[in-house]
Design an enzyme around this catalytic site. Structure first.
Site, mmCIF file in Angstrom:
data_model
loop_
_atom_site.group_PDB
_atom_site.id
_atom_site.type_symbol
_atom_site.label_atom_id
_atom_site.label_comp_id
_atom_site.label_asym_id
_atom_site.label_seq_id
_atom_site.Cartn_x
_atom_site.Cartn_y
_atom_site.Cartn_z
ATOM 1 N N ARG A 123 0.828 -1.235 0.000
ATOM 2 C CA ARG A 123 0.000 0.000 0.000
ATOM 3 C C ARG A 123 0.850 1.268 0.000
ATOM 4 O O ARG A 123 0.400 2.335 0.388
ATOM 5 C CB ARG A 123 -0.973 0.025 1.179
ATOM 6 C CG ARG A 123 -1.957 -1.124 1.149
ATOM 7 C CD ARG A 123 -3.158 -0.845 2.012
ATOM 8 N NE ARG A 123 -4.074 -1.955 1.943
ATOM 9 C CZ ARG A 123 -4.070 -2.972 2.787
ATOM 10 N NH1 ARG A 123 -3.213 -2.997 3.784
ATOM 11 N NH2 ARG A 123 -4.927 -3.947 2.642
ATOM 12 N N LYS A 145 3.858 11.691 -11.422
ATOM 13 C CA LYS A 145 2.983 10.885 -12.278
ATOM 14 C C LYS A 145 3.630 9.516 -12.439
ATOM 15 O O LYS A 145 4.753 9.426 -12.958
ATOM 16 C CB LYS A 145 2.842 11.523 -13.657
ATOM 17 C CG LYS A 145 1.749 12.548 -13.752
ATOM 18 C CD LYS A 145 1.565 12.940 -15.210
ATOM 19 C CE LYS A 145 0.492 13.986 -15.362
ATOM 20 N NZ LYS A 145 0.388 14.448 -16.756
ATOM 21 N N GLU A 187 11.819 19.234 -24.472
ATOM 22 C CA GLU A 187 10.950 19.461 -23.310
ATOM 23 C C GLU A 187 11.334 20.765 -22.588
ATOM 24 O O GLU A 187 10.470 21.493 -22.100
ATOM 25 C CB GLU A 187 11.074 18.252 -22.376
ATOM 26 C CG GLU A 187 9.839 17.898 -21.588
ATOM 27 C CD GLU A 187 8.617 17.498 -22.404
ATOM 28 O OE1 GLU A 187 8.759 16.980 -23.531
ATOM 29 O OE2 GLU A 187 7.500 17.738 -21.922
ATOM 30 N N LYS A 229 8.655 23.620 -14.111
ATOM 31 C CA LYS A 229 7.679 22.534 -13.957
ATOM 32 C C LYS A 229 7.179 22.429 -12.529
ATOM 33 O O LYS A 229 6.014 22.144 -12.284
ATOM 34 C CB LYS A 229 8.264 21.191 -14.439
ATOM 35 C CG LYS A 229 7.198 20.094 -14.312
ATOM 36 C CD LYS A 229 7.401 18.841 -15.053
ATOM 37 C CE LYS A 229 6.233 17.903 -14.734
ATOM 38 N NZ LYS A 229 6.397 16.562 -15.231
ATOM 39 N N GLU A 239 -3.421 17.340 -12.044
ATOM 40 C CA GLU A 239 -3.804 17.731 -13.412
ATOM 41 C C GLU A 239 -5.305 17.924 -13.577
ATOM 42 O O GLU A 239 -5.935 17.380 -14.485
ATOM 43 C CB GLU A 239 -3.281 16.714 -14.455
ATOM 44 C CG GLU A 239 -3.288 17.308 -15.854
ATOM 45 C CD GLU A 239 -2.598 16.467 -16.907
ATOM 46 O OE1 GLU A 239 -1.667 15.727 -16.573
ATOM 47 O OE2 GLU A 239 -3.023 16.575 -18.064
ATOM 48 N N ARG A 243 -2.111 22.071 -14.760
ATOM 49 C CA ARG A 243 -1.023 21.186 -15.201
ATOM 50 C C ARG A 243 -1.165 20.819 -16.679
ATOM 51 O O ARG A 243 -0.204 20.426 -17.332
ATOM 52 C CB ARG A 243 -0.983 19.932 -14.306
ATOM 53 C CG ARG A 243 0.248 19.096 -14.539
ATOM 54 C CD ARG A 243 0.447 18.052 -13.444
ATOM 55 N NE ARG A 243 1.575 17.185 -13.755
ATOM 56 C CZ ARG A 243 2.130 16.340 -12.905
ATOM 57 N NH1 ARG A 243 1.652 16.243 -11.674
ATOM 58 N NH2 ARG A 243 3.144 15.588 -13.269
ATOM 59 N N ASN A 247 0.872 20.199 -21.663
ATOM 60 C CA ASN A 247 0.574 19.404 -22.865
ATOM 61 C C ASN A 247 0.850 20.159 -24.163
ATOM 62 O O ASN A 247 0.632 19.615 -25.254
ATOM 63 C CB ASN A 247 -0.894 18.950 -22.876
ATOM 64 C CG ASN A 247 -1.162 17.965 -21.768
ATOM 65 O OD1 ASN A 247 -0.243 17.284 -21.316
ATOM 66 N ND2 ASN A 247 -2.389 17.915 -21.304
ATOM 67 N N HIS A 250 2.100 18.527 -27.329
ATOM 68 C CA HIS A 250 1.947 17.085 -27.148
ATOM 69 C C HIS A 250 0.679 16.521 -27.794
ATOM 70 O O HIS A 250 0.603 15.312 -28.022
ATOM 71 C CB HIS A 250 1.982 16.727 -25.660
ATOM 72 C CG HIS A 250 3.382 16.755 -25.085
ATOM 73 N ND1 HIS A 250 4.128 17.908 -25.052
ATOM 74 C CD2 HIS A 250 4.173 15.777 -24.563
ATOM 75 C CE1 HIS A 250 5.317 17.646 -24.510
ATOM 76 N NE2 HIS A 250 5.372 16.357 -24.207
ATOM 77 N N HIS A 254 2.057 13.645 -29.630
ATOM 78 C CA HIS A 254 1.693 12.252 -29.315
ATOM 79 C C HIS A 254 1.092 11.566 -30.535
ATOM 80 O O HIS A 254 1.343 10.384 -30.788
ATOM 81 C CB HIS A 254 0.679 12.194 -28.168
ATOM 82 C CG HIS A 254 1.325 12.302 -26.821
ATOM 83 N ND1 HIS A 254 0.660 12.782 -25.719
ATOM 84 C CD2 HIS A 254 2.574 11.977 -26.395
ATOM 85 C CE1 HIS A 254 1.475 12.774 -24.674
ATOM 86 N NE2 HIS A 254 2.644 12.293 -25.058
ATOM 87 N N HIS A 266 10.393 11.000 -29.310
ATOM 88 C CA HIS A 266 9.497 11.870 -28.552
ATOM 89 C C HIS A 266 9.855 13.350 -28.770
ATOM 90 O O HIS A 266 8.982 14.181 -29.020
ATOM 91 C CB HIS A 266 9.573 11.523 -27.059
ATOM 92 C CG HIS A 266 8.632 12.335 -26.226
ATOM 93 N ND1 HIS A 266 7.264 12.168 -26.272
ATOM 94 C CD2 HIS A 266 8.857 13.354 -25.361
ATOM 95 C CE1 HIS A 266 6.690 13.044 -25.454
ATOM 96 N NE2 HIS A 266 7.638 13.779 -24.875
#
Ligand code: GLY
Length: 361
Positions: A123, A145, A187, A229, A239, A243, A247, A250, A254, A266
């Site tokens: 947990r 994340k 990035e 960031k 998010e 946040r 993107n 992206h 993506h 990427h």
């Protein structure tokens, strides 16, 4: 009917430090020795294992720590529930306890996977992140994340789970491939473009030096990028709104990665995504031509391709509709008003999107 209220109220402090420096591994090992941990598990991939993981394991053992190394084949393809299960079995076999720590040592896929393992093992047990790619240093290591991919999409099963500490050892950048290094630069440029015009100017001015991998310069730029960031994730960890600004580039990026079957890296995909999304803003009258040209020029300095080659525009636009971050039926973009100022939740008419991508072929 009876009602029992279970009142659970929380005020948590999941703050953590990001330490940036050179040759940090001996210090990390010595620091861990002071913590009275019962065991340590380093989770890494087959690439990092070759370069650093075994040496680091030896350092831990020399400090008298009980440590084990668990690795999985490098690549996003390994970031699955199956790999997670295999790692968990290894941790149970090694009898890792709640008084143990996991060390995520690697690029984004390792950090995502090892962080997710840490979030559910017993947990939740503590973990440290040691990113070994420039991209992971300025992106995956900040904001907690964690996730695995599924056949239904990337990062669909995961958790927000913050590390205890992040160690960015810039010495590891020496062995990074050019493509990997440029993934990180893309990035960093994104962070500048959406939130910090001064950072953009500095990136532009120092790009030549950054490309030589001058360690002192890269350390300063990593620090700057991480600060941008961290402000975003401090404001909106989960998010829910702000946040999403991260993107930028992206949505199209993506889609390009996906349509190219991940042959386009990427960084390259995000570079094309940033150009496309800047041009969309221009067509909508939000951004002026000079600003988008500055972005294109900087991306060219990094030797990013600025044309979309051998990919169907129709397929790219279709793929944007399946972006997991899309909650509305219409695709929402982050668009620019100027360098350093972005606007979320923008819609773009199909004809504009087609024209912009068409012009980029
Ligand atoms: N990579 C984007 C984020 O962390 O939200």
């Amino acid at each position: 009917m009876q009602k029992i209220r279970v009142k659970i109220q929380r005020e948590e402090d999941d703050s953590y430090d990001i330490i940036i420096g050179k040759d940090l591994f001996p210090q990390i090992a010595a620091g861990l020795k002071t913590l009275n941990l019962d065991k340590i598990a380093i989770i890494t991939d087959s690439n990092v294992k070759k370069f650093y993981a075994n040496t680091f394991l030896d350092m831990l053992k020399k400090e008298g720590l009980k440590a084990v190394l668990i690795s999985f084949p490098a690549g996003e393809k390994s970031k699955t529930r199956q790999t997670k299960e295999r790692i968990e079995d290894a941790l149970m076999k090694y009898q890792l306890t709640k008084n143990s720590v996991i060390i995520a040592l690697g690029g984004g896929a390792v950090l995502d996977l090892a962080g997710f393992v840490a979030s559910t093992y017993m947990r939740g047990i503590p973990y440290l992140s040691i990113p070994t790619t420039l991209l992971a240093m300025v992106d995956a290591s900040i904001g907690g994340k964690t996730a695995v991919d599924t056949p239904f999409g990337k990062n669909l099963i995961g958790a927000f789970y913050q590390p205890e500490r992040v160690f960015i050892d810039i010495s590891v950048l020496k062995t990074l491939s050019d493509t990997e290094y440029r993934n990180g630069l893309a990035e960093m440029i994104k962070h500048a473009v959406i939130l910090d015009a001064k950072f953009f100017l500095h990136l532009d001015g120092y790009m030549h030096t950054l490309l030589t991998r001058d360690e002192d310069v890269i350390a300063r730029f990593i620090q700057w990028s991480c600060k941008i960031k961290k402000v975003v994730v401090q404001e909106d960890e989960k998010e829910l709104s702000y946040r999403k600004i991260l993107n930028f580039g992206h949505t199209i990026g993506h889609a390009i990665e996906q349509v190219s079957n991940y042959r386009v890296s990427h960084g390259q995909a995000v570079a094309l995504g940033m150009i496309a999304e800047a041009k969309m803003a221009e067509k909508k009258g939000l951004l002026n031509f000079m600003e988008s040209q500055k972005i294109i020029d900087l991306l060219k300095k990094v030797k990013f391709e600025t044309r979309i080659k051998k990919l169907s525009i129709e397929e790219i636009l279709l793929a944007t509709h399946y972006d997991k971050k899309k909650s509305q039926s219409e695709v929402r973009y982050v668009l620019l008003e100027r360098i350093g100022k972005a606007k979320m939740d923008c819609t773009v008419r199909k004809e504009i999107a087609e024209k912009v991508l068409g012009d980029m072929t």
